[in-house]
Design a protein around this motif. Sequence first.
Motif, mmCIF file in Angstrom:
data_model
loop_
_atom_site.group_PDB
_atom_site.id
_atom_site.type_symbol
_atom_site.label_atom_id
_atom_site.label_comp_id
_atom_site.label_asym_id
_atom_site.label_seq_id
_atom_site.Cartn_x
_atom_site.Cartn_y
_atom_site.Cartn_z
ATOM 1 N N GLU A 299 1.264 12.965 -1.366
ATOM 2 C CA GLU A 299 1.214 11.944 -0.328
ATOM 3 C C GLU A 299 -0.117 12.003 0.401
ATOM 4 O OE1 GLU A 299 3.996 12.363 2.905
ATOM 5 O OE2 GLU A 299 3.935 14.552 2.771
ATOM 6 N N LEU A 300 -0.484 10.887 0.992
ATOM 7 C CA LEU A 300 -1.594 10.808 1.926
ATOM 8 C C LEU A 300 -0.964 10.753 3.310
ATOM 9 C CD1 LEU A 300 -4.687 10.419 2.287
ATOM 10 C CD2 LEU A 300 -4.253 7.947 2.278
ATOM 11 N N PRO A 301 -1.012 11.860 4.053
ATOM 12 C CA PRO A 301 -0.285 11.894 5.326
ATOM 13 C C PRO A 301 -0.754 10.800 6.284
ATOM 14 C CG PRO A 301 -0.985 14.106 4.676
ATOM 15 C CD PRO A 301 -1.685 13.138 3.762
ATOM 16 N N LEU A 302 0.200 10.159 6.910
ATOM 17 C CA LEU A 302 -0.084 9.107 7.882
ATOM 18 C C LEU A 302 -0.027 9.659 9.295
ATOM 19 C CD1 LEU A 302 1.996 6.173 6.342
ATOM 20 C CD2 LEU A 302 -0.459 6.582 6.137
ATOM 21 N N PRO A 303 -0.800 9.087 10.210
ATOM 22 C CA PRO A 303 -1.757 7.987 9.988
ATOM 23 C C PRO A 303 -3.005 8.488 9.291
ATOM 24 C CG PRO A 303 -1.876 8.726 12.252
ATOM 25 C CD PRO A 303 -0.743 9.497 11.631
ATOM 26 N N HIS A 304 -3.618 7.597 8.491
ATOM 27 C CA HIS A 304 -4.864 7.949 7.815
ATOM 28 C C HIS A 304 -5.780 6.723 7.805
ATOM 29 C CE1 HIS A 304 -7.769 9.321 4.878
ATOM 30 N NE2 HIS A 304 -7.294 10.526 5.044
ATOM 31 N N PRO A 305 -7.059 6.911 8.152
ATOM 32 C CA PRO A 305 -7.946 5.736 8.252
ATOM 33 C C PRO A 305 -8.142 5.001 6.942
ATOM 34 C CG PRO A 305 -9.167 7.810 8.534
ATOM 35 C CD PRO A 305 -7.716 8.144 8.613
ATOM 36 N N PHE A 306 -8.118 5.705 5.804
ATOM 37 C CA PHE A 306 -8.321 4.991 4.542
ATOM 38 C C PHE A 306 -7.119 4.115 4.214
ATOM 39 C CE2 PHE A 306 -8.289 4.787 -0.203
ATOM 40 C CZ PHE A 306 -9.391 3.948 -0.322
ATOM 41 N N ALA A 307 -5.920 4.599 4.486
ATOM 42 C CA ALA A 307 -4.738 3.765 4.280
ATOM 43 C C ALA A 307 -4.800 2.529 5.172
ATOM 44 C CB ALA A 307 -3.474 4.573 4.568
ATOM 45 N N ASP A 308 -5.223 2.712 6.423
ATOM 46 C CA ASP A 308 -5.365 1.572 7.325
ATOM 47 C C ASP A 308 -6.419 0.588 6.808
ATOM 48 O OD1 ASP A 308 -3.470 2.666 9.015
ATOM 49 O OD2 ASP A 308 -4.960 3.628 10.318
ATOM 50 N N PHE A 309 -7.504 1.130 6.271
ATOM 51 C CA PHE A 309 -8.581 0.283 5.746
ATOM 52 C C PHE A 309 -8.078 -0.593 4.604
ATOM 53 C CE2 PHE A 309 -11.803 0.118 2.278
ATOM 54 C CZ PHE A 309 -12.656 -0.833 2.836
ATOM 55 N N VAL B 64 0.860 -1.181 0.000
ATOM 56 C CA VAL B 64 0.000 0.000 0.000
ATOM 57 C C VAL B 64 0.897 1.233 0.000
ATOM 58 C CG1 VAL B 64 -1.807 1.265 1.213
ATOM 59 C CG2 VAL B 64 -1.833 -1.239 1.201
ATOM 60 N N ALA B 65 0.885 1.952 -1.120
ATOM 61 C CA ALA B 65 1.741 3.129 -1.291
ATOM 62 C C ALA B 65 0.932 4.392 -1.005
ATOM 63 C CB ALA B 65 2.318 3.181 -2.700
ATOM 64 N N VAL B 66 1.501 5.268 -0.197
ATOM 65 C CA VAL B 66 0.786 6.474 0.229
ATOM 66 C C VAL B 66 1.521 7.753 -0.147
ATOM 67 C CG1 VAL B 66 -0.401 5.302 2.132
ATOM 68 C CG2 VAL B 66 1.853 6.337 2.524
ATOM 69 N N ALA B 67 2.652 7.635 -0.814
ATOM 70 C CA ALA B 67 3.421 8.820 -1.204
ATOM 71 C C ALA B 67 4.172 8.518 -2.483
ATOM 72 C CB ALA B 67 4.401 9.219 -0.096
ATOM 73 N N GLU B 68 4.413 9.565 -3.271
ATOM 74 C CA GLU B 68 5.190 9.384 -4.493
ATOM 75 C C GLU B 68 5.907 10.674 -4.853
ATOM 76 O OE1 GLU B 68 1.818 9.939 -7.930
ATOM 77 O OE2 GLU B 68 1.704 8.135 -6.693
ATOM 78 N N ARG B 69 7.044 10.507 -5.479
ATOM 79 C CA ARG B 69 7.803 11.659 -5.932
ATOM 80 C C ARG B 69 7.151 12.326 -7.136
ATOM 81 N NH1 ARG B 69 14.143 9.776 -6.118
ATOM 82 N NH2 ARG B 69 14.474 9.494 -3.873
ATOM 83 N N GLY B 70 7.480 13.609 -7.314
ATOM 84 C CA GLY B 70 7.115 14.308 -8.533
ATOM 85 C C GLY B 70 8.323 14.446 -9.432
ATOM 86 N N SER B 71 8.172 15.187 -10.519
ATOM 87 C CA SER B 71 9.251 15.350 -11.489
ATOM 88 C C SER B 71 9.283 16.787 -12.008
ATOM 89 C CB SER B 71 9.047 14.383 -12.667
ATOM 90 O OG SER B 71 10.005 14.597 -13.682
#
Length: 426
Positions: free
Chosen positions: A312-322, A189-196
Amino acid sequence: MRPARAADPNRPSVETFVRADRVCETAAELVRIDTRNPPGRESAAVPALSNLLNALGCDTDVFTSRSGRPSVIARYGRGAPGRPTLLINGHVDVVPVVESDWTVPPFDGLVRDGRLIGRGAADMKGGIAAAIEGLRACIDSGVELGADIVFHLVADEETGGDHGTAELVAAGLVRADACIVPEPTELRVAVAERGSWQARIEVFGTAGHGGDPGRGRSAVADAARITTALHLARFHARPHPLLGSPTCNVAMVRGGVAANVIAPSCELTIDRRTLPGESAEDVHASILAMIDASCPDVDYRVVPTFFCEASELPLPHPFADFVDACRLDARPDRDPVGPGVGPDQGFVGLYLGSDARFLRNDLRIPTVVHGPGSIRQAHGADEWVALDDLTAAARTLARAMAGFADFAADGAAADRNQSRQTTGKM
């Protein structure tokens, strides 16, 4: 958070209705459609995708960008007010191929040794197939979905997304409570990614006779100094916990006029990967500072050519946990489902970019990336995805679809409770 479950507690869980043969067949069917971008051949896949989704009972439409590039939009559900919506965003386009590098035809969708081989198998037609199979499994299980499931199967992600997800956002067509992008993440489960941030660096020298190189100034030599300064340089003292430090790749060099002439000009093309929160202006300034500190006497100009933000989806986040709970609960046993993946794996970041950035940054839709395959297989010759990964991803997505209404209801209840505590109202 309540787990995903079938309406009848005596029935098996939805993920058990995932069929390995069916998800493989769907993925192979999509791989066999040549949707290379450039030039942008996504229209070739529209009939197959529309037929697949219509057969499941989805209301399906085609959105065409101003440049004529199609994206398929499909909804399973009533779209009633207040009903939660889970979005699946996937891109239909694939990168070009050099067929002489392949040992098999790149668009044959060959299945061999437990793998589906072909351009787009990992990036990301396998992920699209897994999402479609996830919905099929929910339907076959008889579960009553309390949420709408919306598919955006878009054009143009591989060259920036301007003719796909970006236009859907601009048209006001992206409305969802959360989103899963089934890009290849090795089932993590990936919650962050680099830009370019990409640019052209023009380096200026002074021409002269190649027999006496000290009498002129070689732009090629100065470009080499800039390359040394930028390539693999460290731009931040504090790395991002999931994305590490920004990187700069000096990708192309063009310069000089002849072997017996001191090069009067040279041009570099660079790709500076960015972290969440970095603006185009921030990155441009960091490049100038790095060059000026290392090459103060070089005559050059930096011309920015492309920018896409990190997200990114800042952690903690309930949807990432779900989604992570769905990943773990959907496993047929409690063993890892992919290389290095286990219950203690935690969340990951991606060095690549995806259309998730539009949803996270522009619309603030909670978005995770989770799908079959590995980015290590994407974009190369003999691209492949493991059949077991397709099945595992479909199981997770089925569970997420079935459980999303409960998740959304729990979140709404939590918000109401928080509001009552804040206001004192009951």
